[in-house]
Scaffold this motif. Structure first.
Motif, PDB file in Angstrom:
ATOM      1  N   LYS A  60       4.330  26.251  -9.401  1.00  0.00           N
ATOM      2  CA  LYS A  60       3.090  26.272  -8.623  1.00  0.00           C
ATOM      3  C   LYS A  60       2.047  25.378  -9.282  1.00  0.00           C
ATOM      4  O   LYS A  60       1.942  25.330 -10.513  1.00  0.00           O
ATOM      5  CB  LYS A  60       2.547  27.703  -8.527  1.00  0.00           C
ATOM      6  CG  LYS A  60       3.509  28.665  -7.845  1.00  0.00           C
ATOM      7  CD  LYS A  60       2.963  30.087  -7.820  1.00  0.00           C
ATOM      8  CE  LYS A  60       3.949  31.036  -7.141  1.00  0.00           C
ATOM      9  NZ  LYS A  60       3.441  32.423  -7.069  1.00  0.00           N
ATOM     10  N   THR A  64      -2.992  26.940  -7.320  1.00  0.00           N
ATOM     11  CA  THR A  64      -2.320  28.161  -6.887  1.00  0.00           C
ATOM     12  C   THR A  64      -2.370  29.232  -7.972  1.00  0.00           C
ATOM     13  O   THR A  64      -2.643  30.405  -7.696  1.00  0.00           O
ATOM     14  CB  THR A  64      -0.862  27.861  -6.494  1.00  0.00           C
ATOM     15  OG1 THR A  64      -0.840  26.861  -5.472  1.00  0.00           O
ATOM     16  CG2 THR A  64      -0.176  29.104  -5.970  1.00  0.00           C
ATOM     17  N   ASP A 328       4.942  25.801  -4.775  1.00  0.00           N
ATOM     18  CA  ASP A 328       4.504  24.474  -4.340  1.00  0.00           C
ATOM     19  C   ASP A 328       5.606  23.442  -4.526  1.00  0.00           C
ATOM     20  O   ASP A 328       5.565  22.375  -3.932  1.00  0.00           O
ATOM     21  CB  ASP A 328       3.268  24.045  -5.139  1.00  0.00           C
ATOM     22  CG  ASP A 328       2.077  24.947  -4.867  1.00  0.00           C
ATOM     23  OD1 ASP A 328       1.729  25.115  -3.683  1.00  0.00           O
ATOM     24  OD2 ASP A 328       1.502  25.487  -5.830  1.00  0.00           O
ATOM     25  N   TYR A 348      -0.623  15.491  -5.133  1.00  0.00           N
ATOM     26  CA  TYR A 348      -2.015  15.737  -5.492  1.00  0.00           C
ATOM     27  C   TYR A 348      -2.126  15.892  -7.001  1.00  0.00           C
ATOM     28  O   TYR A 348      -1.248  16.487  -7.639  1.00  0.00           O
ATOM     29  CB  TYR A 348      -2.537  16.982  -4.776  1.00  0.00           C
ATOM     30  CG  TYR A 348      -2.694  16.776  -3.288  1.00  0.00           C
ATOM     31  CD1 TYR A 348      -3.861  16.244  -2.763  1.00  0.00           C
ATOM     32  CD2 TYR A 348      -1.643  17.082  -2.409  1.00  0.00           C
ATOM     33  CE1 TYR A 348      -4.002  16.035  -1.392  1.00  0.00           C
ATOM     34  CE2 TYR A 348      -1.769  16.871  -1.047  1.00  0.00           C
ATOM     35  CZ  TYR A 348      -2.950  16.345  -0.544  1.00  0.00           C
ATOM     36  OH  TYR A 348      -3.072  16.129   0.808  1.00  0.00           O
ATOM     37  N   ASP A 412      -9.950  17.607   0.059  1.00  0.00           N
ATOM     38  CA  ASP A 412     -10.760  18.789   0.386  1.00  0.00           C
ATOM     39  C   ASP A 412      -9.944  19.814   1.157  1.00  0.00           C
ATOM     40  O   ASP A 412     -10.031  21.025   0.897  1.00  0.00           O
ATOM     41  CB  ASP A 412     -11.992  18.364   1.193  1.00  0.00           C
ATOM     42  CG  ASP A 412     -12.970  17.537   0.387  1.00  0.00           C
ATOM     43  OD1 ASP A 412     -12.893  17.566  -0.858  1.00  0.00           O
ATOM     44  OD2 ASP A 412     -13.810  16.843   1.008  1.00  0.00           O
ATOM     45  N   THR A 413      -9.157  19.338   2.109  1.00  0.00           N
ATOM     46  CA  THR A 413      -8.319  20.247   2.900  1.00  0.00           C
ATOM     47  C   THR A 413      -7.260  20.905   2.029  1.00  0.00           C
ATOM     48  O   THR A 413      -7.001  22.111   2.139  1.00  0.00           O
ATOM     49  CB  THR A 413      -7.655  19.477   4.052  1.00  0.00           C
ATOM     50  OG1 THR A 413      -8.677  18.919   4.892  1.00  0.00           O
ATOM     51  CG2 THR A 413      -6.766  20.386   4.873  1.00  0.00           C
ATOM     52  N   TRP A 414      -6.645  20.123   1.158  1.00  0.00           N
ATOM     53  CA  TRP A 414      -5.619  20.654   0.254  1.00  0.00           C
ATOM     54  C   TRP A 414      -6.208  21.731  -0.662  1.00  0.00           C
ATOM     55  O   TRP A 414      -5.611  22.793  -0.831  1.00  0.00           O
ATOM     56  CB  TRP A 414      -5.042  19.505  -0.557  1.00  0.00           C
ATOM     57  CG  TRP A 414      -4.087  19.906  -1.634  1.00  0.00           C
ATOM     58  CD1 TRP A 414      -2.805  20.358  -1.481  1.00  0.00           C
ATOM     59  CD2 TRP A 414      -4.323  19.880  -3.048  1.00  0.00           C
ATOM     60  NE1 TRP A 414      -2.231  20.600  -2.708  1.00  0.00           N
ATOM     61  CE2 TRP A 414      -3.142  20.317  -3.688  1.00  0.00           C
ATOM     62  CE3 TRP A 414      -5.416  19.512  -3.829  1.00  0.00           C
ATOM     63  CZ2 TRP A 414      -3.028  20.400  -5.074  1.00  0.00           C
ATOM     64  CZ3 TRP A 414      -5.308  19.586  -5.210  1.00  0.00           C
ATOM     65  CH2 TRP A 414      -4.136  20.035  -5.823  1.00  0.00           C
ATOM     66  N   GLU A 416      -8.829  23.618  -0.150  1.00  0.00           N
ATOM     67  CA  GLU A 416      -9.143  24.796   0.662  1.00  0.00           C
ATOM     68  C   GLU A 416      -7.885  25.591   0.981  1.00  0.00           C
ATOM     69  O   GLU A 416      -7.882  26.835   0.902  1.00  0.00           O
ATOM     70  CB  GLU A 416      -9.849  24.355   1.947  1.00  0.00           C
ATOM     71  CG  GLU A 416     -10.313  25.487   2.817  1.00  0.00           C
ATOM     72  CD  GLU A 416     -11.061  25.013   4.052  1.00  0.00           C
ATOM     73  OE1 GLU A 416     -11.261  25.821   4.978  1.00  0.00           O
ATOM     74  OE2 GLU A 416     -11.420  23.823   4.105  1.00  0.00           O
ATOM     75  N   GLU A 417      -6.803  24.899   1.323  1.00  0.00           N
ATOM     76  CA  GLU A 417      -5.554  25.587   1.663  1.00  0.00           C
ATOM     77  C   GLU A 417      -4.962  26.302   0.450  1.00  0.00           C
ATOM     78  O   GLU A 417      -4.457  27.427   0.574  1.00  0.00           O
ATOM     79  CB  GLU A 417      -4.542  24.578   2.210  1.00  0.00           C
ATOM     80  CG  GLU A 417      -4.894  24.052   3.599  1.00  0.00           C
ATOM     81  CD  GLU A 417      -3.925  22.981   4.062  1.00  0.00           C
ATOM     82  OE1 GLU A 417      -3.113  22.508   3.222  1.00  0.00           O
ATOM     83  OE2 GLU A 417      -3.977  22.593   5.248  1.00  0.00           O
ATOM     84  N   LYS A 418      -5.039  25.694  -0.706  1.00  0.00           N
ATOM     85  CA  LYS A 418      -4.471  26.311  -1.898  1.00  0.00           C
ATOM     86  C   LYS A 418      -5.302  27.501  -2.377  1.00  0.00           C
ATOM     87  O   LYS A 418      -4.756  28.502  -2.851  1.00  0.00           O
ATOM     88  CB  LYS A 418      -4.344  25.283  -3.031  1.00  0.00           C
ATOM     89  CG  LYS A 418      -3.308  24.202  -2.770  1.00  0.00           C
ATOM     90  CD  LYS A 418      -1.938  24.797  -2.561  1.00  0.00           C
ATOM     91  CE  LYS A 418      -0.921  23.736  -2.160  1.00  0.00           C
ATOM     92  NZ  LYS A 418       0.372  24.339  -1.752  1.00  0.00           N
ATOM     93  N   GLN A 420      -7.296  29.492  -0.558  1.00  0.00           N
ATOM     94  CA  GLN A 420      -7.250  30.612   0.394  1.00  0.00           C
ATOM     95  C   GLN A 420      -8.421  31.575   0.191  1.00  0.00           C
ATOM     96  O   GLN A 420      -8.251  32.794   0.146  1.00  0.00           O
ATOM     97  CB  GLN A 420      -5.917  31.348   0.273  1.00  0.00           C
ATOM     98  CG  GLN A 420      -4.717  30.494   0.626  1.00  0.00           C
ATOM     99  CD  GLN A 420      -3.401  31.243   0.549  1.00  0.00           C
ATOM    100  OE1 GLN A 420      -3.325  32.346   0.025  1.00  0.00           O
ATOM    101  NE2 GLN A 420      -2.349  30.646   1.078  1.00  0.00           N
ATOM    102  N   ASP A 424     -13.060  28.166  -6.754  1.00  0.00           N
ATOM    103  CA  ASP A 424     -12.433  26.986  -7.318  1.00  0.00           C
ATOM    104  C   ASP A 424     -12.470  27.084  -8.846  1.00  0.00           C
ATOM    105  O   ASP A 424     -13.537  27.090  -9.450  1.00  0.00           O
ATOM    106  CB  ASP A 424     -13.189  25.738  -6.856  1.00  0.00           C
ATOM    107  CG  ASP A 424     -12.514  24.445  -7.280  1.00  0.00           C
ATOM    108  OD1 ASP A 424     -11.736  24.453  -8.251  1.00  0.00           O
ATOM    109  OD2 ASP A 424     -12.798  23.401  -6.647  1.00  0.00           O
TER     110      ASP A 424
END
Length: 472
Positions: A60, A64, A328, A348, A412-414, A416-418, A420, A424
């Motif tokens: 991971k 994560t 991941d 990433y 940014d999307t990645w 946010e998805e990780k 959840q 941060d």
């Protein structure tokens, strides 16, 4: 079934002859690769050491697990997080390690029945010492199903190889201490000098030629290569070489003056994040396979779990491996067997030690967003066309703002998805404690009566050395 997982700390892929380097640094690693599979474009998604190995043993990424920083007092890996040595021991493997990561964080000793600390000796952690500790263990457990983790540090600073290894990589007759040569001035007058003076420069001596440090690194790679040959010869003597799955990887690379980074492993440039990954398993992995696509550290755990499920004998209960959720990583077996070119179209990247930054790496582009540059001078955004500029020297972020914004949106999307909805961990680190390595420099400066702000205004070697003498 026997597995040996080998971490080659600070080993840069592009410094191996099997990855295209023109000097003979790695003849035995090249031979192992020809007997198995070499991943041409493997990447460390999280750097440096602490976060890289956490990702490898969990499958991971740092976002994560929450482990994104190296040397931080804020980090903790819950015992509920599935951990590769734990999983293998539960299934019936005898687990052992010759390693010292336990001194960084306690979770690196989890799951081992035998944990042998390798710290010690004049060269801090010498590959010869690792072998001396590993060989008796192998002799004692050669008839069992085992998992052995070996951690070699030879290519990590300080570079102190035996003298005979230096000559092939440093021009004969050239003087590393020539007072006329000024190529070390940029390193000696860098913001990070106080740290490296103690941990590196003072141990090597008053070098004036930066090419000598590069030669020392190459010499360490060759020295490590010889230690790996000794290990392989011992497997042959024990009669287990053909039965053993060997996995070799670099946890991160090393910058050798590129990007204002002097013999260290920070920055999300390929010098540091492009790592060697080589696997050999006679009769199971096809010989001579080179995987061209993008893969990353976190792919190793699901790959090993699949290998165990394929091969394990009656002494291993694969049902006890569990089925860890939220991985991941993806199994490398389709790529190993030629059914795929890699595992990811995009990798990433993240670091939070000397600097805090996130990045994205595709076949063609690299984008980096820096949140705290630490002792470096960095633009907020960097964009590189790797096909035209593989050394990442021409920043296109201002010339191509739309592409830069698109990559930033992907990051940014990645994130946010990780996360959840969780906080941060990089933001927390910066807000609550700051960069771990900046704190180390601040402590050294304080012992000399200097402040970070004062040193940043005038980072000269002579000034720091004089302050140390005066303060002492």
């Amino acid at each position: 079934m026997k597995i040996i997982m080998i971490s080659l700390d600070t080993l840069r892929a592009s410094r191996l002859s099997g990855y295209g380097y023109g000097k003979p640094t790695s003849p035995y690693l090249d031979a192992i690769a020809k007997q198995g599979v070499l991943f041409e474009r493997a990447f460390a998604g999280d750097i440096p050491t602490e976060v890289a190995h956490t990702g490898i043993f969990t499958g991971k990424v740092g976002l994560t697990t929450g482990i994104v920083s190296h040397g931080s007092d804020l980090t903790n890996l819950p015992k509920t997080v599935p951990w590769l040595p734990n999983m293998l021991r539960s299934a019936g493997f005898t687990t052992g390690a010759v390693d010292n990561l336990y001194q960084l964080k306690e979770w690196f000793a989890r799951g081992y029945r035998y944990y042998i600390n390798s710290v010690g000796g004049k060269r801090w952690i010498d590959g010869r010492t690792v072998n001396e500790l590993a060989f008796p263990w192998l002799e004692s457990h050669k008839d069992e199903s085992f998992f052995l983790f070996l951690h070699y540090w030879d290519t990590h600073t300080p570079y102190l190889p035996p003298e005979k290894y230096i000559e092939p990589f440093y021009e004969r007759g050239r003087n590393p201490f020539d007072p006329v040569n000024k190529s070390m001035e940029a390193a000696y007058n860098h913001m990070a000098y106080p740290f490296f003076k103690h941990h590196h420069y003072d141990l090597v001596g008053p070098v004036t030629d930066s090419a000598y440090y590069d030669a020392l690194y190459d010499a360490e790679v060759r020295y490590l290569d010889d230690r790996l040959q000794e290990l392989d010869a011992h497997l042959e003597v024990l009669g287990i070489r053909e039965d053993t799955l060997v996995v070799l990887f670099g946890d991160h690379g090393e910058s050798l003056t590129e990007h204002d980074i002097y013999w260290d492993h920070c920055g999300l440039y390929d010098q540091t994040v492009h790592v060697p990954v080589i696997m050999r398993w006679p009769g199971r992995i096809p010989a001579g396979r080179r995987v061209p696509g993008l893969v990353q550290h976190v792919d190793l755990l699901p790959t090993l779990l699949e290998a165990v499920r394929r091969e394990a004998g009656p002494d291993i209960d694969t049902s006890k491996l569990g089925d860890p959720s939220g991985l991941d990583g993806r199994s490398l077996w389709p790529a190993i067997e030629g059914r795929a070119d890699g595992t990811h179209e995009t990798v990433y990247l993240s670091e939070c030690a000397w600097q805090a930054a996130r990045g994205i790496r595709t076949d063609r582009y690299k984008y980096i967003r820096t949140y705290d540059s630490g002792p470096f001078v960095r633009p907020a955004c960097e964009l590189y066309d790797l096909m035209a500029d593989p050394e990442e020297t021409v920043n296109l972020a201002e010339a191509n703002p739309e592409l830069a914004e698109r990559f930033q949106s992907l990051i940014d999307t990645w994130v946010e998805e990780k996360l959840q909805g969780r906080g941060d961990p990089m933001k927390r680190q910066l807000e609550e404690s700051g960069l771990p390595f900046r704190k180390r420099i601040e402590q050294i400066l304080a012992s000399a009566g200097l402040s970070w702000e004062d040193w940043r205004r005038d980072p000269r070697r002579e000034r720091f050395d004089g302050a140390v003498r005066t303060h002492a």
